[in-house]
Write a protein that holds these residues in place. Structure first.
Motif, mmCIF file in Angstrom:
data_model
loop_
_atom_site.group_PDB
_atom_site.id
_atom_site.type_symbol
_atom_site.label_atom_id
_atom_site.label_comp_id
_atom_site.label_asym_id
_atom_site.label_seq_id
_atom_site.Cartn_x
_atom_site.Cartn_y
_atom_site.Cartn_z
ATOM 1 N N ASP A 357 29.947 57.784 55.350
ATOM 2 C CA ASP A 357 30.182 57.703 53.913
ATOM 3 C C ASP A 357 31.554 58.179 53.412
ATOM 4 O OD1 ASP A 357 27.700 56.566 53.260
ATOM 5 O OD2 ASP A 357 26.721 58.529 53.238
ATOM 6 N N PRO A 358 32.135 59.287 53.944
ATOM 7 C CA PRO A 358 33.340 59.845 53.322
ATOM 8 C C PRO A 358 34.503 58.886 53.104
ATOM 9 C CG PRO A 358 32.400 61.453 54.804
ATOM 10 C CD PRO A 358 31.621 60.195 54.994
ATOM 11 N N PRO A 359 34.885 58.040 54.071
ATOM 12 C CA PRO A 359 36.027 57.162 53.788
ATOM 13 C C PRO A 359 35.790 56.273 52.570
ATOM 14 C CG PRO A 359 35.541 57.163 56.131
ATOM 15 C CD PRO A 359 34.410 57.879 55.464
ATOM 16 N N TYR A 360 34.553 55.774 52.423
ATOM 17 C CA TYR A 360 34.280 54.882 51.298
ATOM 18 C C TYR A 360 34.200 55.641 49.982
ATOM 19 C CZ TYR A 360 31.982 51.746 48.081
ATOM 20 O OH TYR A 360 31.679 51.004 46.965
ATOM 21 N N TYR A 361 33.390 56.709 49.923
ATOM 22 C CA TYR A 361 33.176 57.377 48.633
ATOM 23 C C TYR A 361 34.391 58.185 48.185
ATOM 24 C CZ TYR A 361 28.422 55.729 48.523
ATOM 25 O OH TYR A 361 27.321 54.908 48.473
ATOM 26 N N SER A 362 35.175 58.680 49.104
ATOM 27 C CA SER A 362 36.419 59.329 48.671
ATOM 28 C C SER A 362 37.352 58.284 48.073
ATOM 29 C CB SER A 362 37.092 60.050 49.844
ATOM 30 O OG SER A 362 37.417 59.153 50.889
ATOM 31 N N GLY A 363 37.330 57.061 48.637
ATOM 32 C CA GLY A 363 38.126 55.980 48.057
ATOM 33 C C GLY A 363 37.649 55.595 46.674
ATOM 34 N N VAL A 364 36.322 55.574 46.488
ATOM 35 C CA VAL A 364 35.764 55.265 45.166
ATOM 36 C C VAL A 364 36.196 56.327 44.152
ATOM 37 C CG1 VAL A 364 33.617 55.107 43.831
ATOM 38 C CG2 VAL A 364 33.788 53.983 46.076
ATOM 39 N N LEU A 365 36.125 57.587 44.561
ATOM 40 C CA LEU A 365 36.536 58.668 43.661
ATOM 41 C C LEU A 365 38.007 58.552 43.290
ATOM 42 C CD1 LEU A 365 34.624 61.577 45.402
ATOM 43 C CD2 LEU A 365 34.332 60.926 43.001
ATOM 44 N N ARG A 366 38.853 58.246 44.258
ATOM 45 C CA ARG A 366 40.286 58.103 43.967
ATOM 46 C C ARG A 366 40.540 56.949 43.006
ATOM 47 N NH1 ARG A 366 40.872 60.015 49.405
ATOM 48 N NH2 ARG A 366 40.527 57.923 50.278
ATOM 49 N N ALA A 367 39.879 55.828 43.280
ATOM 50 C CA ALA A 367 40.092 54.651 42.428
ATOM 51 C C ALA A 367 39.592 54.893 41.006
ATOM 52 C CB ALA A 367 39.371 53.446 43.036
ATOM 53 N N GLU A 368 38.441 55.568 40.886
ATOM 54 C CA GLU A 368 37.860 55.809 39.561
ATOM 55 C C GLU A 368 38.738 56.738 38.731
ATOM 56 O OE1 GLU A 368 34.291 58.455 38.849
ATOM 57 O OE2 GLU A 368 33.351 56.490 38.537
ATOM 58 N N ARG A 369 39.289 57.754 39.384
ATOM 59 C CA ARG A 369 40.078 58.746 38.645
ATOM 60 C C ARG A 369 41.497 58.289 38.355
ATOM 61 N NH1 ARG A 369 38.744 64.696 41.236
ATOM 62 N NH2 ARG A 369 36.463 64.575 41.142
ATOM 63 N N TYR A 370 42.079 57.525 39.293
ATOM 64 C CA TYR A 370 43.522 57.288 39.189
ATOM 65 C C TYR A 370 43.935 55.822 39.149
ATOM 66 C CZ TYR A 370 43.807 62.247 40.228
ATOM 67 O OH TYR A 370 43.665 63.616 40.189
ATOM 68 N N ASN A 371 42.987 54.892 39.281
ATOM 69 C CA ASN A 371 43.312 53.465 39.231
ATOM 70 C C ASN A 371 44.473 53.133 40.172
ATOM 71 O OD1 ASN A 371 43.291 50.779 38.495
ATOM 72 N ND2 ASN A 371 44.607 51.089 36.702
ATOM 73 N N ILE A 372 44.240 53.343 41.453
ATOM 74 C CA ILE A 372 45.301 53.125 42.437
ATOM 75 C C ILE A 372 45.013 51.890 43.291
ATOM 76 C CG2 ILE A 372 46.115 55.502 42.586
ATOM 77 C CD1 ILE A 372 44.231 55.716 45.103
ATOM 78 N N GLU A 373 44.473 50.845 42.678
ATOM 79 C CA GLU A 373 44.229 49.598 43.379
ATOM 80 C C GLU A 373 45.523 49.147 44.073
ATOM 81 O OE1 GLU A 373 43.301 46.272 45.057
ATOM 82 O OE2 GLU A 373 41.759 47.537 44.145
ATOM 83 N N PRO A 374 45.496 48.990 45.405
ATOM 84 C CA PRO A 374 46.723 48.653 46.143
ATOM 85 C C PRO A 374 47.446 47.420 45.623
ATOM 86 C CG PRO A 374 44.991 49.287 47.678
ATOM 87 C CD PRO A 374 44.357 49.216 46.323
ATOM 88 N N SER A 375 46.683 46.436 45.120
ATOM 89 C CA SER A 375 47.327 45.205 44.655
ATOM 90 C C SER A 375 48.270 45.455 43.480
ATOM 91 C CB SER A 375 46.266 44.173 44.266
ATOM 92 O OG SER A 375 45.475 44.654 43.185
ATOM 93 N N LEU A 376 48.060 46.582 42.757
ATOM 94 C CA LEU A 376 48.970 46.920 41.659
ATOM 95 C C LEU A 376 50.322 47.403 42.188
ATOM 96 C CD1 LEU A 376 46.489 48.919 39.373
ATOM 97 C CD2 LEU A 376 47.214 46.538 39.103
ATOM 98 N N TYR A 377 50.311 47.969 43.385
ATOM 99 C CA TYR A 377 51.521 48.556 43.964
ATOM 100 C C TYR A 377 52.280 47.589 44.865
ATOM 101 C CZ TYR A 377 49.931 53.165 42.368
ATOM 102 O OH TYR A 377 49.557 54.240 41.599
ATOM 103 N N CYS A 378 51.549 46.717 45.543
ATOM 104 C CA CYS A 378 52.175 45.867 46.559
ATOM 105 C C CYS A 378 53.399 45.090 46.068
ATOM 106 C CB CYS A 378 51.140 44.889 47.124
ATOM 107 S SG CYS A 378 49.883 45.679 48.161
ATOM 108 N N PRO A 379 53.372 44.499 44.862
ATOM 109 C CA PRO A 379 54.552 43.727 44.444
ATOM 110 C C PRO A 379 55.840 44.548 44.387
ATOM 111 C CG PRO A 379 52.665 43.223 43.051
ATOM 112 C CD PRO A 379 52.268 44.400 43.887
#
Length: 713
Positions: A357-379
Motif C-alpha cells: 500500500d505505501p507507494p500508492y497511498y503516499s502518492g495519493v496523499l501527495r497529489a491531494e495536498r499539492y496537485n503535483i500531477e506529473p503531466s503538469l510539469y513535463c512540458p
C-alpha cells in the motif's frame, strides 16, 4: 582487486577519439592549442532532435564500440581479451625484475588498467547491447577476465614485489600520499583474497571467488524473471491488468502505482512468491561469501566488505542504522497512520495497511495536498532543456561545458546514443560521456552509470581521458514534441550526471582510484548532492521552460513539488533502514539454521512496522545484494553527507564558484586516492559524527527545509 570494480561497472576502454576541424571561435578558439575538437554542437539542441546518423573517419571505415577497433564484431571480445592477457604476462615479468619503488605501483596500475579495458567495457555491453551475440561475447569476457583477476590476487610472486616496497620504511616514507595509498589498496586486495594463506587455501579462495561470481550472475538474472499463475485462479477484473501467456497470467513487477488494492495485492503475492531455485542461489551466495571471509581472516563478510569505507565496521553501520530508526520511529508511525486513514477513506471494507500500500497511498496523499500531477510539469522539462540546465550549472560551479559530438559508425550500440565531450574552460577536454537515455526492447530499466575507461597519467605524460556511459530509460521524442521528463526523471538525470562529473573530475594519477573507484558509501555523495540542486528553484529556473510557449516553470509549482516530497518521507526512509539492516544481517553472523525468509520476517517486524506477508520472499528480488552486498546502507550515509554539504556549502548560493572549486578540490578530485572521511572533513571543514549523520537525514524531513530559500527571498 587489481581490476577495481568498486562502483557502477569497473573501468577501462580505449583512447578517446579527438577530431580536428576548423575553429568556430569562442571557448573552443581559446583551447585549440590543446588539440580539442571544434566539431561539437550545443548540448541542449542535440537532445531535442533525432540523431543525424553517423559520421565516418577519413577512410570511411567502421569503428568498433567506443572506438575500440577489435569490437566491430562480437568475436572482437576474444581478440581484445587475448591482447589484454598477453600484456598482463609482460607486466608480470616486468614487476618481478623491477626494484621496489614508485615504479612498482605504476606497473600494478597499468596491469589493472589493461584488464579493466576489457572487463569494464564488457560489463556494460553484456547488459546493454541490443545484439545477443555481443551480449554473450561480453558475458564470457567478463567471466574470463574475472577469473584471471582472482588468480592474480593470489599470485605470490606479484604480491612479494609489492611487499618488498611496503616493508621498507625508507621507501614508503619517500612515496607521495596518493602513491602510498594506492600501494596499500593493492596490498589490501591481496590480503582479502587470501595471499597470506598456504597454497591449498589460496586455491580454495580463488575457487570461492569464481563461484561467487557465478552465483551473483545467476541471482541477478533471477531477480527480474516474471512469475506465472493460472488465469483461473484470479478474478477476471484482476487478470486484465497483467499480460497473458496462454492460460497463464504473467506478473513481472509489483504494480505499486495501481489504484486497485486487489491488483497491487495480487502482484505483490505472485511476484514475490518464493522460487526454490532462486532461494537456494541466494543462500549459497551468502554461504560462499561467509566462507571466503572466514578463510581470509574476517569474522564476517560484512567486516571484509567495509574495510576502507566511511563507516569502516559493521558495528558502526548498525549503530548508525539503529539510531536512525529510533529517530524516525514517531514520524514513521504518523506516516503509516496518514496512509491508513486515506485507505479507510477510499476503501472502508479493507482498511488495514499492508506492504503493497505505501507507494500508492503516499502518492495519493501527495497529489491531494499539492496537485503535483506529473503531466503538469513535463512540458517544462524537455530533455534538451534539462541538459542545458546541467550545462549551465556545471559552467557556473566548475567552469565546465558539455558539447555534443557526432559518433563514428560502429562506435555506439544504438543510433539513439549521444556522445558528449566534457570541456574545462582552461584545462581543455576532460573526457567523454555516452548518453544511452532512451527506452528499447530488452534494455534494463535501472538508471545507472558505468565507467568504461578510468583516467590515469600515462608514462609519456599524457592523461588517459575517462570514458563513461549514463543509462536511463526515457521515452523517445514524438513528431509533435521532444522527450519530456517527469520531475522524477529529471532528478534521476541530475543524479546520474553527478556520477559522471565525479568520473570526469577525479583526475588521479592512477586509474585504480580514479573517479567513482572509491568506497561505496562515498561514491553516492556527488550524485545525491545533485538531487539537491535539481530541487532548488534558483537552479530549476535557469532552464525549465515550456517547450511550446517558452513560459518559465512557476515558482509555486517547484515549491509544491519540494513540499510534497516530505509527505510520508519518514516511512520511505524507514523502509531503506529495514533493507540496509537486512543486508547487514545476511552478511553478518546470522544463524545458519534460519532461512533468509525467516530472517526477513524477523527484521521486517522489528525495523519496519508493516506485517510480513506469508509465502512471500522479497529478498529474492533484492538485486542490490549482489553489487551492494553488506553496503546497502551506503545510500543513507551518502545522503547524510550530501545533505550536510548542501546545507553548509550551497544552500546560501547554489552557483557559488568558490564552493564549486572547493567541491572539486576536496571531494571530486581524489577519486578513491584519499581516505573518504578526510575528504568529507575537507569539504565541511569539520569532522562529522554518527549523530551528525543521523540528524542531517532527520532534519531533511522537515517540511520547510527545501523551501527555506523561497521564504527568505
Amino acid at each position: 582487486m587489481l581490476c577495481a570494480g568498486k562502483f557502477c561497472g569497473i573501468g577501462a576502454g580505449t583512447a578517446a577519439l579527438q577530431w580536428l576541424h576548423a575553429s568556430r571561435g569562442g571557448l573552443l578558439a581559446g583551447i585549440r592549442a590543446r588539440g580539442v575538437s571544434t566539431s561539437w554542437s550545443p548540448v541542449g539542441a542535440a537532445f531535442n532532435v533525432q540523431p543525424q546518423g553517423y559520421s565516418l573517419d577519413l577512410f570511411g571505415e567502421r569503428r568498433g564500440l567506443f572506438g575500440v577497433p577489435e569490437l566491430s564484431t562480437p568475436e572482437g571480445f576474444h581478440v581484445a581479451q587475448e591482447k589484454a592477457l598477453r600484456k598482463t604476462e609482460s607486466l608480470l615479468e616486468l614487476a618481478s625484475r623491477t626494484a621496489p619503488g614508485p615504479q612498482t605501483v605504476l606497473i600494478f596500475d597499468e596491469l589493472s588498467d589493461s584488464l579493466c579495458r576489457v572487463a569494464d567495457l564488457a560489463d556494460f555491453v553484456k547488459i546493454a547491447h541490443p545484439d545477443p551475440a555481443f551480449r554473450g561475447a561480453a558475458e564470457e569476457a567478463c567471466r574470463s577476465i574475472g577469473t584471471v583477476v582472482e588468480k592474480l590476487n593470489t599470485n605470490v610472486e606479484l604480491y612479494q614485489s609489492l611487499q618488498k616496497l611496503l616493508a621498507d620504511k625508507n621507501l614508503v616514507d619517500s612515496l607521495d600520499p596518493e602513491t602510498r595509498r594506492v600501494a596499500e589498496l593493492f596490498m589490501f586486495d591481496f590480503e582479502i583474497s587470501g595471499i597470506h594463506l598456504d597454497k591449498e587455501k589460496r586455491k580454495q579462495a580463488v575457487d570461492l571467488n569464481v563461484k561467487i561470481l557465478d552465483l551473483s550472475s545467476t541471482f541477478l538474472m533471477g531477480t527480474n524473471i516474471p512469475n506465472k499463475i493460472g488465469g483461473h485462479l484470479l478474478p477476471e477484473h484482476i487478470c486484465r491488468h497483467f499480460p497473458v501467456d496462454g492460460n497463464c497470467v504473467i506478473v513481472d513487477g509489483l504494480q505499486a502505482e495501481a489504484p486497485d488494492d486487489m491488483v497491487r495485492e495480487a502482484a505483490y503475492k505472485i511476484f514475490l512468491y518464493p522460487n526454490a531455485g532462486q532461494l537456494n542461489c541466494l543462500e549459497e551466495l551468502l554461504r560462499h561469501r561467509d566462507l571466503l571471509a572466514k578463510l581470509v581472516g574476517y569474522p564476517t563478510f560484512s567486516h571484509r566488505a567495509l574495510q576502507g569505507t566511511i563507516a569502516k565496521t559493521p558495528e558502526t553501520v548498525m549503530r548508525f542504522l539503529e539510531k536512525l530508526s529510533d529517530k524516525l520511529s514517531e514520524r514513521t508511525v504518523k506516516d503509516f497512520e496518514m496512509m491508513r486513514r486515506m485507505k479507510t477513506k477510499l476503501n472502508p471494507q479493507n482498511a488495514e495497511l499492508m506492504p503493497w500500500d505505501p507507494p500508492y497511498y503516499s502518492g495519493v496523499l501527495r497529489a491531494e495536498r499539492y496537485n503535483i500531477e506529473p503531466s503538469l510539469y513535463c512540458p517544462f522539462f524537455s530533455l534538451g532543456a534539462c541538459m542545458e540546465g546541467l550545462n549551465l550549472l556545471f559552467n557556473q560551479l566548475l567552469g565546465i561545458s558539455l558539447y555534443a559530438e557526432q559518433p563514428a559508425k560502429g562506435e555506439v550500440w544504438c543510433e539513439d546514443v549521444r556522445k558528449l565531450a566534457v570541456v574545462h574552460e582552461t584545462e581543455g577536454l576532460l573526457g567523454y560521456i555516452y548518453c544511452d537515455f532512451f527506452q528499447r526492447a530488452d534494455k534494463p530499466h535501472q538508471d545507472c552509470h558505468f565507467t568504461i575507461r578510468g583516467g590515469r597519467l600515462k608514462e609519456d605524460g599524457v592523461y588517459q581521458l575517462p570514458v563513461v556511459v549514463l543509462m536511463l530509460s526515457l521515452p523517445k521524442s514524438s513528431r509533435s514534441s521532444p522527450t519530456l521528463l517527469t520531475p522524477g526523471m529529471m532528478e534521476n538525470l541530475f543524479h546520474e550526471m553527478g556520477h559522471a562529473m565525479h568520473s570526469m573530475l577525479g583526475r588521479t594519477r592512477y586509474q585504480h582510484v580514479t573517479g567513482t573507484r572509491c568506497p561505496t558509501d562515498f561514491a553516492e555523495v556527488p550524485s545525491i548532492l545533485m538531487e539537491y540542486f535539481a530541487n532548488d528553484y534558483r537552479v530549476v529556473n535557469q532552464f525549465a521552460r515550456h517547450y511550446q510557449t517558452g513560459q518559465p516553470l512557476p515558482k509555486n509549482m517547484v515549491s509544491r513539488l519540494c513540499e510534497s516530497k516530505k509527505v510520508c518521507a519518514a516511512a520511505d526512509m524507514q523502509l531503506q533502514v529495514f533493507y540496509a539492516i537486512l543486508d547487514q544481517i545476511y552478511h553478518g553472523k546470522h544463524p545458519l539454521r534460519k532461512s533468509t525468509t525467516d530472517i526477513l520476517q524477523e527484521t521486517q517486524e522489528k525495523f519496519y512496522g508493516l506485517p510480513y506477508v506469508p509465502n512471500t520472499a522479497w529478498q529474492l528480488r533484492f538485486s542490490h545484494l549482489v553489487g551492494y552486498g553488506a553496503k546497502y546502507y551506503s545510500y543513507l550515509m551518502s545522503r547524510a553527507v550530501a545533505s550536510m554539504v548542501w546545507r553548509e556549502c550551497f544552500l546560501q548560493d547554489p552557483f557559488s564558484r568558490a564552493m564549486g572549486e572547493r567541491y572539486r578540490r576536496e571531494l571530486l578530485a581524489h577519486g578513491g586516492g584519499k581516505e573518504p572521511m578526510l575528504m568529507v572533513q575537507g569539504m565541511l571543514q569539520k569532522s562529522p559524527s554518527i549523530d551528525d549523520f543521523v540528524s542531517a537525514l532527520v532534519d531533511d524531513l522537515d517540511p520547510d527545509f527545501e523551501t527555506f530559500f523561497m521564504d527568505s527571498e
